[in-house]
Structures are given as structure tokens and as C-alpha cells.
Design a protein around this motif. Structure first.
Motif, mmCIF file in Angstrom:
data_model
loop_
_atom_site.group_PDB
_atom_site.id
_atom_site.type_symbol
_atom_site.label_atom_id
_atom_site.label_comp_id
_atom_site.label_asym_id
_atom_site.label_seq_id
_atom_site.Cartn_x
_atom_site.Cartn_y
_atom_site.Cartn_z
ATOM 1 N N THR A 64 73.720 -17.358 25.444
ATOM 2 C CA THR A 64 72.513 -17.284 24.619
ATOM 3 C C THR A 64 72.809 -17.735 23.190
ATOM 4 O OG1 THR A 64 71.633 -15.486 25.973
ATOM 5 C CG2 THR A 64 70.705 -15.737 23.763
ATOM 6 N N ILE A 65 73.935 -17.288 22.660
ATOM 7 C CA ILE A 65 74.332 -17.691 21.307
ATOM 8 C C ILE A 65 74.547 -19.202 21.249
ATOM 9 C CG2 ILE A 65 76.204 -17.567 19.598
ATOM 10 C CD1 ILE A 65 76.514 -14.574 20.481
ATOM 11 N N ARG A 66 75.279 -19.742 22.210
ATOM 12 C CA ARG A 66 75.562 -21.192 22.222
ATOM 13 C C ARG A 66 74.287 -22.020 22.306
ATOM 14 N NH1 ARG A 66 79.178 -20.209 26.409
ATOM 15 N NH2 ARG A 66 77.951 -21.595 27.699
ATOM 16 N N GLU A 67 73.285 -21.515 23.006
ATOM 17 C CA GLU A 67 72.043 -22.267 23.203
ATOM 18 C C GLU A 67 71.024 -22.064 22.091
ATOM 19 O OE1 GLU A 67 70.861 -20.885 27.060
ATOM 20 O OE2 GLU A 67 72.635 -21.767 28.012
ATOM 21 N N LYS A 76 77.390 -19.725 15.250
ATOM 22 C CA LYS A 76 77.496 -19.497 16.700
ATOM 23 C C LYS A 76 78.921 -19.097 17.067
ATOM 24 C CE LYS A 76 74.051 -22.915 18.136
ATOM 25 N NZ LYS A 76 73.814 -24.113 18.966
ATOM 26 N N LEU A 77 79.891 -19.810 16.506
ATOM 27 C CA LEU A 77 81.294 -19.527 16.786
ATOM 28 C C LEU A 77 81.657 -18.112 16.330
ATOM 29 C CD1 LEU A 77 84.013 -20.520 17.857
ATOM 30 C CD2 LEU A 77 84.439 -21.529 15.592
ATOM 31 N N LYS A 78 81.259 -17.751 15.127
ATOM 32 C CA LYS A 78 81.543 -16.405 14.618
ATOM 33 C C LYS A 78 80.939 -15.337 15.528
ATOM 34 C CE LYS A 78 81.876 -17.196 9.643
ATOM 35 N NZ LYS A 78 81.270 -16.899 8.341
ATOM 36 N N GLN A 79 79.669 -15.497 15.854
ATOM 37 C CA GLN A 79 79.004 -14.495 16.697
ATOM 38 C C GLN A 79 79.652 -14.400 18.076
ATOM 39 O OE1 GLN A 79 74.733 -14.601 16.894
ATOM 40 N NE2 GLN A 79 74.531 -14.881 14.682
ATOM 41 N N ALA A 80 80.000 -15.544 18.648
ATOM 42 C CA ALA A 80 80.620 -15.544 19.975
ATOM 43 C C ALA A 80 81.992 -14.878 19.941
ATOM 44 C CB ALA A 80 80.727 -16.966 20.507
ATOM 45 N N LEU A 81 82.761 -15.112 18.909
ATOM 46 C CA LEU A 81 84.084 -14.484 18.798
ATOM 47 C C LEU A 81 83.980 -12.985 18.573
ATOM 48 C CD1 LEU A 81 85.948 -17.157 16.671
ATOM 49 C CD2 LEU A 81 86.491 -16.494 19.032
ATOM 50 N N ILE A 82 82.936 -12.552 17.926
ATOM 51 C CA ILE A 82 82.778 -11.121 17.666
ATOM 52 C C ILE A 82 82.283 -10.386 18.904
ATOM 53 C CG2 ILE A 82 81.458 -9.425 16.325
ATOM 54 C CD1 ILE A 82 81.697 -11.456 13.959
ATOM 55 N N ILE A 83 81.453 -11.000 19.719
ATOM 56 C CA ILE A 83 80.935 -10.294 20.899
ATOM 57 C C ILE A 83 81.911 -10.291 22.061
ATOM 58 C CG2 ILE A 83 78.480 -10.606 20.419
ATOM 59 C CD1 ILE A 83 79.660 -12.431 23.323
ATOM 60 N N LEU A 84 82.840 -11.206 22.113
ATOM 61 C CA LEU A 84 83.740 -11.270 23.260
ATOM 62 C C LEU A 84 84.353 -9.932 23.630
ATOM 63 C CD1 LEU A 84 85.718 -14.627 23.079
ATOM 64 C CD2 LEU A 84 84.346 -13.772 24.955
ATOM 65 N N PRO A 85 85.013 -9.244 22.721
ATOM 66 C CA PRO A 85 85.639 -8.000 23.133
ATOM 67 C C PRO A 85 84.710 -6.806 23.178
ATOM 68 C CG PRO A 85 86.188 -8.495 20.892
ATOM 69 C CD PRO A 85 85.394 -9.654 21.401
ATOM 70 N N GLY A 86 83.551 -6.908 22.571
ATOM 71 C CA GLY A 86 82.659 -5.768 22.500
ATOM 72 C C GLY A 86 82.330 -5.170 23.846
ATOM 73 N N ILE A 167 84.234 -3.168 15.826
ATOM 74 C CA ILE A 167 83.432 -4.333 15.435
ATOM 75 C C ILE A 167 83.718 -4.730 13.989
ATOM 76 C CG2 ILE A 167 81.310 -3.170 14.716
ATOM 77 C CD1 ILE A 167 81.427 -6.265 16.925
ATOM 78 N N GLU A 168 83.956 -3.754 13.115
ATOM 79 C CA GLU A 168 84.327 -4.081 11.727
ATOM 80 C C GLU A 168 85.668 -4.807 11.693
ATOM 81 O OE1 GLU A 168 82.181 -0.333 9.398
ATOM 82 O OE2 GLU A 168 84.269 -0.148 10.044
ATOM 83 N N GLY A 169 86.613 -4.315 12.466
ATOM 84 C CA GLY A 169 87.924 -4.954 12.521
ATOM 85 C C GLY A 169 87.858 -6.361 13.078
ATOM 86 N N ILE A 170 87.130 -6.527 14.169
ATOM 87 C CA ILE A 170 87.002 -7.853 14.783
ATOM 88 C C ILE A 170 86.318 -8.815 13.825
ATOM 89 C CG2 ILE A 170 85.840 -9.146 16.625
ATOM 90 C CD1 ILE A 170 86.241 -6.577 18.336
ATOM 91 N N THR A 171 85.282 -8.353 13.153
ATOM 92 C CA THR A 171 84.572 -9.208 12.196
ATOM 93 C C THR A 171 85.513 -9.672 11.098
ATOM 94 O OG1 THR A 171 82.487 -8.083 12.680
ATOM 95 C CG2 THR A 171 82.607 -9.307 10.601
ATOM 96 N N GLN A 172 86.351 -8.772 10.599
ATOM 97 C CA GLN A 172 87.298 -9.158 9.560
ATOM 98 C C GLN A 172 88.337 -10.145 10.091
ATOM 99 O OE1 GLN A 172 88.917 -5.981 7.142
ATOM 100 N NE2 GLN A 172 86.985 -4.857 7.254
ATOM 101 N N VAL A 173 88.824 -9.917 11.302
ATOM 102 C CA VAL A 173 89.795 -10.845 11.909
ATOM 103 C C VAL A 173 89.170 -12.224 12.064
ATOM 104 C CG1 VAL A 173 91.021 -11.394 14.063
ATOM 105 C CG2 VAL A 173 91.212 -9.105 13.072
ATOM 106 N N VAL A 174 87.942 -12.283 12.576
ATOM 107 C CA VAL A 174 87.263 -13.569 12.767
ATOM 108 C C VAL A 174 87.039 -14.256 11.425
ATOM 109 C CG1 VAL A 174 85.092 -14.643 13.512
ATOM 110 C CG2 VAL A 174 86.242 -12.986 14.994
ATOM 111 N N ASP A 175 86.627 -13.508 10.409
ATOM 112 C CA ASP A 175 86.451 -14.106 9.079
ATOM 113 C C ASP A 175 87.757 -14.706 8.572
ATOM 114 O OD1 ASP A 175 83.748 -13.573 8.924
ATOM 115 O OD2 ASP A 175 83.975 -11.756 7.715
#
Length: 189
Positions: A64-67, A76-86, A167-175
Motif C-alpha cells: 500500500t505504501i509503495r503504491e 515511502k522508503l522511510k515508512q516501509a522500513l519502519i513498518i517492517l518489524p512492527g 517504533i521510536e528506536g526504529i524510526t531513529q535507526v531509519v533516520d
């Protein structure tokens, strides 16, 4: 019936973590353990089914994010990387630790997805490179850095519960992975 059981398992996991019992599930549903065992052969198979369902939901969210035409590629890349492990974490990082230590088949499935479920991310990276918003980089190394960060973050979260949500940790890692650690004001000497 199978879907009802999985919904009850998800509710019990939210309430008790992976320490739920078959009796907890049957009591919640008002069914016999025989009925449950007709659908699932063991607690391990229940947990595995929940993990598979969670990963399926993550794949759907990623698609859904990619489309989503309204989002720029980098977002899109940021959102996809953050949702993967969630979804794998099932809302609480301690569950990943319980999964790894107590449910080897379900953990292998989740771990395999973490290591190999990168086709959609790769497509977004290629798109970003083509658009010039990302520079060329070693994608395999990026994946290893992400996975290593994830597993280290899980260990950190388990040992320091409450300091930061997953999610805070993952967001910081992705950033950090996508934007680095230099400030915009820096002339990057």
C-alpha cells in the motif's frame, strides 16, 4: 473457526504475551481444547500462524505504501522500513525475545522474512537512485546494517524496558541510515 482462534490468540498475546495457555484461548472462545486442536496441533503452531498472519499484514501495508502516489519515494522508503518489524514485534519488543527463545519455528520464519523480504524495499531504493534522491550504495550492506540494528535494538529494549518504544528506536535507526548524522548546517568537511 480458524480465524476466530487466531483473533483470540492475538488478544491473549496483547494481554499475556506469549505466556498464554491453550486453556486461556479455549476459555476466551468458549470452545473445547479438542475443537482448538482440530485447527492447530500445538501452541507452537498457533504462534507460527500468528507470525505468518502478521508478516502477511506487513507485506500488504508495504505494498500500500509503495503504491501511494501521494508520497515521495524517500517517504515511502522511510515508512516501509519502519513498518517492517512492527508486525513481527506484535506491539511489544519483549515478544520478539520470547519468540526467539521459546518458539524456534516461528522465530525462523520471522527471521527469514527479516533477512529475505526485501524485494519491495529494493524497488523503492532503485526508484530513489533513478530519481536522484538517493545515491548509489551497497544495498546488501544496508540490509545487514538494518537487520543488525534491529536485533541490537531488540536486545537494548529488553534490557532497558520503558526508555524508548520499539517504533521510536526504529524510526531513529531509519533516520540515521537514510539521512546520516550530519546536521543540515554542516558543510560536511
Amino acid at each position: 473457526m480458524r480465524e476466530r482462534i487466531l483473533q483470540a490468540v492475538a488478544a491473549e498475546v496483547d494481554y499475556r504475551g506469549l505466556k498464554f495457555s491453550i486453556r486461556d484461548i479455549t476459555s476466551r472462545l468458549g470452545i473445547s481444547s479438542k475443537t482448538l486442536y482440530q485447527q492447530f496441533e500445538s501452541k507452537e503452531s498457533l504462534v507460527l500462524a500468528l507470525v505468518k498472519q502478521s508478516i502477511g499484514e506487513m507485506r500488504a501495508t508495504e505494498a500500500t505504501i509503495r503504491e501511494d502516489e501521494s508520497l515521495p519515494t524517500l517517504e515511502k522508503l522511510k515508512q516501509a522500513l519502519i513498518i517492517l518489524p512492527g508486525g513481527i514485534a506484535m506491539k511489544d519488543v519483549r515478544l520478539l525475545d520470547e519468540l526467539r527463545n521459546g518458539y524456534p519455528e516461528a522465530w525462523r520464519y520471522a527471521d527469514e522474512y527479516m533477512r529475505e523480504g526485501w524485494i519491495g524495499i529494493r524497488a523503492l531504493v532503485d526508484e530513489g537512485v533513478e530519481q536522484g534522491v538517493l545515491k548509489e550504495f551497497n544495498f546488501d550492506l544496508f540490509v545487514q546494517m538494518y537487520i543488525g540494528s534491529m536485533y541490537r535494538l531488540i536486545e537494548y529494549q529488553v534490557s532497558r524496558a520503558g526508555e524508548m518504544t520499539l517504533i521510536e528506536g526504529i524510526t531513529q535507526v531509519v533516520d540515521i541510515l537514510l539521512e546520516g548524522i550530519c546536521s543540515d548546517k554542516s558543510d560536511h568537511k
